[in-house]
Scaffold this motif. Structure first.
Motif, short mmCIF file in Angstrom:
data_model
loop_
_atom_site.label_atom_id
_atom_site.label_comp_id
_atom_site.label_asym_id
_atom_site.label_seq_id
_atom_site.Cartn_x
_atom_site.Cartn_y
_atom_site.Cartn_z
N GLN A 171 0.82 -1.19 0.00
CA GLN A 171 0.00 0.00 0.00
C GLN A 171 0.86 1.25 0.00
OE1 GLN A 171 -2.52 -0.34 3.51
NE2 GLN A 171 -1.21 1.06 4.65
N GLN A 172 0.28 2.35 -0.45
CA GLN A 172 1.01 3.61 -0.59
C GLN A 172 0.05 4.75 -0.27
OE1 GLN A 172 4.47 4.23 -2.17
NE2 GLN A 172 3.93 5.88 -0.76
N SER A 173 0.51 5.71 0.54
CA SER A 173 -0.29 6.90 0.80
C SER A 173 0.21 8.03 -0.10
CB SER A 173 -0.21 7.32 2.27
OG SER A 173 1.12 7.70 2.61
N GLY A 178 -4.59 19.82 -3.77
CA GLY A 178 -5.72 20.48 -4.41
C GLY A 178 -7.06 20.05 -3.85
N ALA A 179 -8.10 20.77 -4.25
CA ALA A 179 -9.45 20.45 -3.79
C ALA A 179 -10.03 19.24 -4.49
CB ALA A 179 -10.36 21.65 -4.00
N VAL A 192 -9.03 1.70 -2.59
CA VAL A 192 -8.65 3.08 -2.33
C VAL A 192 -9.38 3.54 -1.08
CG1 VAL A 192 -8.39 5.39 -3.28
CG2 VAL A 192 -8.52 3.42 -4.83
N TYR A 193 -8.63 4.08 -0.13
CA TYR A 193 -9.20 4.54 1.13
C TYR A 193 -9.00 6.05 1.26
CZ TYR A 193 -8.73 -0.44 2.17
OH TYR A 193 -8.79 -1.83 2.11
N GLU A 212 -10.44 15.77 -0.28
CA GLU A 212 -9.67 14.80 0.48
C GLU A 212 -8.22 15.28 0.59
OE1 GLU A 212 -10.86 12.34 2.06
OE2 GLU A 212 -12.81 11.97 1.12
N GLN A 213 -7.60 15.00 1.71
CA GLN A 213 -6.21 15.41 1.91
C GLN A 213 -5.23 14.26 1.72
OE1 GLN A 213 -6.16 17.16 5.86
NE2 GLN A 213 -6.98 19.11 5.10
N GLN A 214 -5.72 13.03 1.77
CA GLN A 214 -4.84 11.88 1.63
C GLN A 214 -5.60 10.71 1.03
OE1 GLN A 214 -1.72 10.08 4.64
NE2 GLN A 214 -3.72 9.26 5.14
#
Length: 232
Positions: A171-173, A178-179, A192-193, A212-214
């Motif tokens: 997995q990779q964050s 951007g918005a 995808v989480y 979303e920020q991440q």
């Protein structure tokens, strides 16, 4: 928030010399609800037959990112610039008014497969006409950015494009600035989480992402994906 875009719902083309899948309205495929997403205007996967070519054509005010997945391509413009790109390389074309561009599959016996993205470009910015990078095994790998950081291609837009490559179970964050963002599976299935949502994508699927920020990407099969971080 995430909303999936299944590969089977995308526009399709088969002209013999060209086979294509269009995520957004392009050419003969038109959907008034899918004219792009924020600054992302076009996202196509196209296969050119051996020896096939796009004849010279002009573009609107966009940056064109080509990611060669298989084969070898030659790009020329009407001002005499020429660039040859092979699998494992990416090119950014800063389209100019009045300049035409052609693309040729260099091989007479192998198809050319590539991804192509168009992003709206700020007309006040002046970048190199043609930029090229070799893609490494790093993941996530920054392909393009507004300032060319980390040896990435330099866009005329406040957007960032990441390539993620994972093996099953990895997995990779990816941090988003951007918005909005768009996630595209080039090949492979993944989960995808985000902060409140989970979606599952199969090979060729995409996802619209908002506020979303991440993102956390977890591969179910060998995965190659793009995360396109977009301004409003």
């Amino acid at each position: 928030m995430m909303t999936t875009r299944c590969a089977s719902a995308c526009g399709q083309a088969d002209f013999g010399w060209l086979q294509a899948r269009y995520s957004f309205s392009f050419g003969h495929y038109f959907d008034p609800e899918l004219m792009g997403y924020a600054a992302l205007r076009v996202l196509n996967q196209e296969v050119l037959a051996p020896g096939a070519a796009f004849q010279p054509r002009t573009y609107p005010q966009v940056d064109v990112l080509n990611l060669v997945l298989q084969g070898e391509a030659e790009y020329r413009d009407s001002e005499g610039h020429c660039l040859t790109l092979q699998a494992g390389e990416a090119m950014l074309l800063s389209a100019r008014q009045g300049v035409s561009y052609s693309e040729i599959n260099c091989s007479k016996d192998r198809p050319l497969t590539r991804m192509q993205l168009w992003l709206s470009a700020c007309p006040q910015r002046e970048n190199a006409l043609l930029q090229r990078i070799h893609l490494t095994e790093q993941s996530p790998l920054l392909l393009a950015s507004p300032d060319g950081s980390e040896q990435s291609l330099q866009l005329r837009q406040e957007a960032r494009i990441w390539q993620v490559m994972l093996q099953p179970g990895e997995q990779q964050s990816v941090q988003l600035q951007g918005a909005r963002a768009y996630l595209q599976s080039i090949h492979g299935a993944l989960n995808v989480y985000s902060s409140a949502t989970q979606v599952q994508l199969q090979c060729g699927d995409g996802a619209f992402i908002r506020d979303e920020q991440q993102l956390i990407l977890q591969a179910e099969t060998p995965l190659r994906a793009l995360v396109i971080d977009l301004p409003v």
